[in-house]
Design a protein around this motif. Structure first.
Motif, PDB file in Angstrom:
ATOM      1  N   ASN A 124       0.816  -1.226   0.000  1.00 54.41           N
ATOM      2  CA  ASN A 124       0.000   0.000   0.000  1.00 54.41           C
ATOM      3  C   ASN A 124       0.845   1.270   0.000  1.00 54.41           C
ATOM      4  OD1 ASN A 124      -2.662  -1.368   0.311  1.00 54.41           O
ATOM      5  ND2 ASN A 124      -1.830  -1.927   2.316  1.00 54.41           N
ATOM      6  N   ALA A 125       2.124   1.170  -0.342  1.00 52.49           N
ATOM      7  CA  ALA A 125       3.016   2.327  -0.211  1.00 52.49           C
ATOM      8  C   ALA A 125       2.544   3.527  -1.005  1.00 52.49           C
ATOM      9  CB  ALA A 125       4.437   1.943  -0.640  1.00 52.49           C
ATOM     10  N   PHE A 126       2.026   3.304  -2.206  1.00 50.90           N
ATOM     11  CA  PHE A 126       1.658   4.437  -3.055  1.00 50.90           C
ATOM     12  C   PHE A 126       0.207   4.360  -3.519  1.00 50.90           C
ATOM     13  CE2 PHE A 126       6.270   3.746  -3.682  1.00 50.90           C
ATOM     14  CZ  PHE A 126       6.706   4.924  -3.084  1.00 50.90           C
ATOM     15  N   THR A 127      -0.643   3.806  -2.675  1.00 52.54           N
ATOM     16  CA  THR A 127      -2.074   3.847  -2.970  1.00 52.54           C
ATOM     17  C   THR A 127      -2.585   5.264  -2.701  1.00 52.54           C
ATOM     18  OG1 THR A 127      -2.558   3.144  -0.697  1.00 52.54           O
ATOM     19  CG2 THR A 127      -2.463   1.439  -2.401  1.00 52.54           C
ATOM     20  N   ASN A 128      -3.772   5.529  -3.210  1.00 52.21           N
ATOM     21  CA  ASN A 128      -4.410   6.833  -3.024  1.00 52.21           C
ATOM     22  C   ASN A 128      -3.615   7.964  -3.679  1.00 52.21           C
ATOM     23  OD1 ASN A 128      -6.494   8.483  -2.165  1.00 52.21           O
ATOM     24  ND2 ASN A 128      -5.513   8.961  -0.204  1.00 52.21           N
ATOM     25  N   LEU A 129      -3.102   7.683  -4.870  1.00 53.37           N
ATOM     26  CA  LEU A 129      -2.478   8.719  -5.701  1.00 53.37           C
ATOM     27  C   LEU A 129      -3.251   8.754  -7.021  1.00 53.37           C
ATOM     28  CD1 LEU A 129       1.355   8.104  -5.131  1.00 53.37           C
ATOM     29  CD2 LEU A 129      -0.109   9.810  -4.054  1.00 53.37           C
ATOM     30  N   PRO A 130      -4.409   9.397  -7.031  1.00 52.19           N
ATOM     31  CA  PRO A 130      -5.308   9.310  -8.183  1.00 52.19           C
ATOM     32  C   PRO A 130      -4.780   9.956  -9.450  1.00 52.19           C
ATOM     33  CG  PRO A 130      -6.078  10.960  -6.616  1.00 52.19           C
ATOM     34  CD  PRO A 130      -4.964  10.215  -5.936  1.00 52.19           C
ATOM     35  N   ALA A 131      -3.783  10.851  -9.342  1.00 51.37           N
ATOM     36  CA  ALA A 131      -3.250  11.524 -10.527  1.00 51.37           C
ATOM     37  C   ALA A 131      -1.957  10.897 -11.037  1.00 51.37           C
ATOM     38  CB  ALA A 131      -3.012  13.009 -10.219  1.00 51.37           C
ATOM     39  N   LEU A 132      -1.458   9.872 -10.345  1.00 52.43           N
ATOM     40  CA  LEU A 132      -0.175   9.269 -10.708  1.00 52.43           C
ATOM     41  C   LEU A 132      -0.245   8.670 -12.110  1.00 52.43           C
ATOM     42  CD1 LEU A 132       2.680   8.564  -9.684  1.00 52.43           C
ATOM     43  CD2 LEU A 132       1.757   6.375  -8.908  1.00 52.43           C
ATOM     44  N   LYS A 133       0.671   9.121 -12.992  1.00 53.49           N
ATOM     45  CA  LYS A 133       0.693   8.661 -14.380  1.00 53.49           C
ATOM     46  C   LYS A 133       1.945   7.867 -14.727  1.00 53.49           C
ATOM     47  CE  LYS A 133      -2.008  12.615 -16.082  1.00 53.49           C
ATOM     48  NZ  LYS A 133      -2.000  13.777 -17.002  1.00 53.49           N
ATOM     49  N   VAL A 181       0.584  -2.101  -3.998  1.00 47.20           N
ATOM     50  CA  VAL A 181       1.455  -0.912  -4.011  1.00 47.20           C
ATOM     51  C   VAL A 181       0.823   0.228  -4.802  1.00 47.20           C
ATOM     52  CG1 VAL A 181       3.661   0.013  -4.812  1.00 47.20           C
ATOM     53  CG2 VAL A 181       3.593  -2.168  -3.623  1.00 47.20           C
ATOM     54  N   PHE A 182       0.261  -0.078  -5.975  1.00 48.79           N
ATOM     55  CA  PHE A 182      -0.345   0.957  -6.816  1.00 48.79           C
ATOM     56  C   PHE A 182      -1.835   0.711  -7.012  1.00 48.79           C
ATOM     57  CE2 PHE A 182       4.133   0.685  -8.249  1.00 48.79           C
ATOM     58  CZ  PHE A 182       4.530   1.982  -7.943  1.00 48.79           C
ATOM     59  N   ASP A 183      -2.431  -0.009  -6.121  1.00 51.97           N
ATOM     60  CA  ASP A 183      -3.841  -0.367  -6.239  1.00 51.97           C
ATOM     61  C   ASP A 183      -4.712   0.865  -6.492  1.00 51.97           C
ATOM     62  OD1 ASP A 183      -6.247  -1.695  -6.162  1.00 51.97           O
ATOM     63  OD2 ASP A 183      -6.310  -1.866  -3.991  1.00 51.97           O
ATOM     64  N   SER A 184      -5.562   0.759  -7.531  1.00 56.06           N
ATOM     65  CA  SER A 184      -6.539   1.806  -7.862  1.00 56.06           C
ATOM     66  C   SER A 184      -5.902   3.135  -8.253  1.00 56.06           C
ATOM     67  CB  SER A 184      -7.510   2.017  -6.690  1.00 56.06           C
ATOM     68  OG  SER A 184      -8.199   0.818  -6.394  1.00 56.06           O
ATOM     69  N   SER A 185      -4.695   3.096  -8.795  1.00 56.53           N
ATOM     70  CA  SER A 185      -4.093   4.312  -9.363  1.00 56.53           C
ATOM     71  C   SER A 185      -4.666   4.464 -10.764  1.00 56.53           C
ATOM     72  CB  SER A 185      -2.562   4.185  -9.394  1.00 56.53           C
ATOM     73  OG  SER A 185      -2.043   4.111  -8.087  1.00 56.53           O
ATOM     74  N   PHE A 202      -1.096  -3.994  -9.118  1.00 59.45           N
ATOM     75  CA  PHE A 202      -1.581  -3.040 -10.124  1.00 59.45           C
ATOM     76  C   PHE A 202      -3.091  -3.169 -10.320  1.00 59.45           C
ATOM     77  CE2 PHE A 202       2.869  -3.877 -11.239  1.00 59.45           C
ATOM     78  CZ  PHE A 202       3.371  -2.582 -11.279  1.00 59.45           C
ATOM     79  N   SER A 203      -3.762  -3.794  -9.396  1.00 58.96           N
ATOM     80  CA  SER A 203      -5.204  -3.989  -9.515  1.00 58.96           C
ATOM     81  C   SER A 203      -5.931  -2.639  -9.597  1.00 58.96           C
ATOM     82  CB  SER A 203      -5.717  -4.767  -8.296  1.00 58.96           C
ATOM     83  OG  SER A 203      -7.110  -4.929  -8.355  1.00 58.96           O
ATOM     84  N   GLY A 204      -6.869  -2.550 -10.523  1.00 59.96           N
ATOM     85  CA  GLY A 204      -7.653  -1.325 -10.637  1.00 59.96           C
ATOM     86  C   GLY A 204      -6.928  -0.164 -11.295  1.00 59.96           C
ATOM     87  N   CYS A 205      -5.789  -0.418 -11.923  1.00 60.31           N
ATOM     88  CA  CYS A 205      -5.087   0.644 -12.671  1.00 60.31           C
ATOM     89  C   CYS A 205      -5.738   0.717 -14.053  1.00 60.31           C
ATOM     90  CB  CYS A 205      -3.597   0.341 -12.770  1.00 60.31           C
ATOM     91  SG  CYS A 205      -2.735   0.367 -11.181  1.00 60.31           S
ATOM     92  N   THR A 206      -6.850   1.389 -14.123  1.00 58.87           N
ATOM     93  CA  THR A 206      -7.726   1.308 -15.288  1.00 58.87           C
ATOM     94  C   THR A 206      -7.162   1.960 -16.539  1.00 58.87           C
ATOM     95  OG1 THR A 206      -8.887   3.270 -14.452  1.00 58.87           O
ATOM     96  CG2 THR A 206      -9.809   1.133 -13.893  1.00 58.87           C
ATOM     97  N   ASN A 225      -4.781 -11.539  -8.512  1.00 59.63           N
ATOM     98  CA  ASN A 225      -5.298 -10.198  -8.788  1.00 59.63           C
ATOM     99  C   ASN A 225      -4.213  -9.175  -9.129  1.00 59.63           C
ATOM    100  OD1 ASN A 225      -8.253 -10.606  -8.166  1.00 59.63           O
ATOM    101  ND2 ASN A 225      -7.378 -11.194  -6.187  1.00 59.63           N
ATOM    102  N   LEU A 226      -3.116  -9.615  -9.705  1.00 58.87           N
ATOM    103  CA  LEU A 226      -2.033  -8.680 -10.026  1.00 58.87           C
ATOM    104  C   LEU A 226      -2.530  -7.495 -10.830  1.00 58.87           C
ATOM    105  CD1 LEU A 226       1.008  -7.931 -10.122  1.00 58.87           C
ATOM    106  CD2 LEU A 226       1.132  -9.241 -12.256  1.00 58.87           C
ATOM    107  N   CYS A 227      -3.319  -7.775 -11.864  1.00 58.06           N
ATOM    108  CA  CYS A 227      -3.832  -6.700 -12.726  1.00 58.06           C
ATOM    109  C   CYS A 227      -5.343  -6.787 -12.893  1.00 58.06           C
ATOM    110  CB  CYS A 227      -3.172  -6.766 -14.097  1.00 58.06           C
ATOM    111  SG  CYS A 227      -1.409  -6.437 -14.107  1.00 58.06           S
ATOM    112  N   SER A 228      -6.032  -7.395 -11.984  1.00 60.32           N
ATOM    113  CA  SER A 228      -7.476  -7.551 -12.142  1.00 60.32           C
ATOM    114  C   SER A 228      -8.168  -6.193 -12.236  1.00 60.32           C
ATOM    115  CB  SER A 228      -8.059  -8.352 -10.971  1.00 60.32           C
ATOM    116  OG  SER A 228      -7.841  -7.685  -9.742  1.00 60.32           O
ATOM    117  N   GLY A 229      -9.128  -6.114 -13.142  1.00 63.36           N
ATOM    118  CA  GLY A 229      -9.883  -4.875 -13.294  1.00 63.36           C
ATOM    119  C   GLY A 229      -9.145  -3.765 -14.010  1.00 63.36           C
ATOM    120  N   CYS A 230      -8.057  -4.090 -14.707  1.00 62.13           N
ATOM    121  CA  CYS A 230      -7.342  -3.075 -15.504  1.00 62.13           C
ATOM    122  C   CYS A 230      -8.033  -2.991 -16.859  1.00 62.13           C
ATOM    123  CB  CYS A 230      -5.869  -3.447 -15.644  1.00 62.13           C
ATOM    124  SG  CYS A 230      -4.951  -3.382 -14.091  1.00 62.13           S
TER     125      CYS A 230
END
Length: 400
Positions: free
Chosen positions: A142-151, A166-170, A192-196, A214-219
């Motif tokens: 969870n180190a860098f979760t909640n960074l919605p603008a991270l590109k 680490v980057f969940d839902s970025s 990388f789950s949820g990195c849409t 779930n490494l990339c689930s929901g991408c």
């Protein structure tokens, strides 16, 4: 304004308004409860201090922003920094100690832990770039979760381990660069789950052996995944519900099992080739892959088991299963509207050697031909009383 203690207090106000230079000490003073207008120590009129703040607010000066920085918790000489311009910040790490930089392990929930130090509420939501330099060996969960603008993310060759989510839902993350010569061996579930917005994940230059669940689930926009030849294990749902995924190089890996739901719901996956090491395919592994027209088992001579619903409701047009196969689960190929032919070993129809589930080829209206190949002298014709055909095997196959 004559008291030295007032100076960092005024600088905090400037940061809040314009993002001017800050230090760890300034942020610390702000968090200790000091604020502009506090006249306890200096006797300065609070009204005057308020006016000073208002005048600062009217300053229209713009330009590069020097943002907060602070030492890492272990005080080893590593610091984290924010740099950039308003609304477009870069989070990076640097070594400012003496001599060679020691290894750095970024702790769990790092961004959450520094939230207060960022001073401005919108800084966290405007971090667009993350740079990890050589020397970083581990990134905690969870180190860098909640960074919605991270590109953009740059990962160093020294990185060996990444924790869970680490980057969940970025949702804005599009570019993940892994430096050449990567030492990365371990990656956590849902990393990388949820990195849409992410379209490509290239792990081919790493040393990863196990792909987690779930490494990339929901991408939703992921089209291509490249795995290293060192991969020997993949966990459930690793790439599930990635509707635009078209290509994954399974044939280059050493996996023995395609796990449950691995590609479930990947509607644009058009073909798949299996490695020689494969022995089993899990439940619903390719279920709902409506674009999957081809499954190449030619190299997978050791495949013995296909679990229930493995290819159900997929787009397969034909299937040739290897001789070693002796178990097919319920509805494994059910509901495939374009499936026209199937070739499989007679071994699965022998009660003493095989297991054939119910409805394996049911509701395949285009099915016109089924071939049972002899294996070890055993054939459909010689099965005799040992032959069995489960219920609903071909139910709804109107063209057969």
């Amino acid at each position: 304004l004559q008291a030295a203690d007032d100076l960092p207090l005024l600088r905090v106000v400037v940061i809040q308004v314009h993002g001017a230079e800050d230090t760890a000490g300034d942020a610390s003073n702000s968090k200790n409860g000091n604020s502009v207008g506090d006249d306890t120590d200096n006797g300065t009129d609070s009204t005057d201090n308020t006016n000073t703040t208002e005048n600062t607010d009217t300053n229209d000066t713009k330009g590069p922003t020097e943002l907060p920085s602070d030492k890492m918790a272990d005080s080893s000489g590593w610091v984290w920094k924010l740099q950039g311009t308003e609304g477009d910040y870069v989070l990076t790490f640097a070594y400012e100690g003496e001599g060679d930089a020691p290894k750095l392990e970024i702790p769990d929930a790092f961004v959450e832990s520094i939230h207060e130090t960022l001073v401005k509420d919108d800084m966290q939501s405007a971090i667009t770039t993350l740079i990890l330099p050589d020397g970083v060996t581990k990134v905690g969960k969870n180190a860098f979760t909640n960074l919605p603008a991270l590109k953009q993310v740059s990962l160093p060759a020294s990185l060996e381990e990444m924790g869970e989510s680490v980057f969940d839902s970025s949702a804005a993350l599009t570019d993940v660069t892994i430096k050449e010569g990567s030492a990365l061996k371990k990656i956590g579930a849902g990393c990388f789950s949820g990195c849409t917005a992410m379209t490509t994940l290239d792990l081919s230059g790493t040393q990863i052996e196990s792909i987690p669940d779930n490494l990339c689930s929901g991408c939703e926009n992921l089209t291509t995944v490249k795995l290293p030849s060192t991969v020997n294990t993949i966990s459930a749902s690793a790439f599930s519900n990635c509707p635009n995924l078209q290509s994954v190089n399974l044939q280059d890996t050493q996996i023995t099992t395609v796990p449950a739901n691995m590609f479930a719901g990947c509607t644009k996956l058009s073909s798949v080739a299996f490695p020689a090491t494969l022995t089993s395919i899990g439940e619903s592994a390719f279920s709902g892959c409506t674009g999957l027209t081809s499954a190449d088992f030619s190299a997978a001579a050791g495949l013995t088991s296909i679990d229930k619903n493995a290819f159900a409701n997929s787009g397969l047009t034909s299937v040739t299963l290897p001789d070693a196969l002796n178990s097919i689960g319920d509805n494994a190929f059910a509901g495939c509207p374009n499936l026209q032919s199937a070739s499989l070993p007679a071994l699965v129809y022998y009660s003493s050697t095989g297991t054939l589930g119910a409805g394996v080829f049911s509701n395949c209206p285009a099915m016109a031909e089924v071939t049972y190949r002899p294996v070890d002298g055993r054939s459909f014709q010689t099965a005799g009383k040992n032959f069995y055909l489960p219920e609903n095997t071909f139910q709804g196959d109107t063209a057969l």
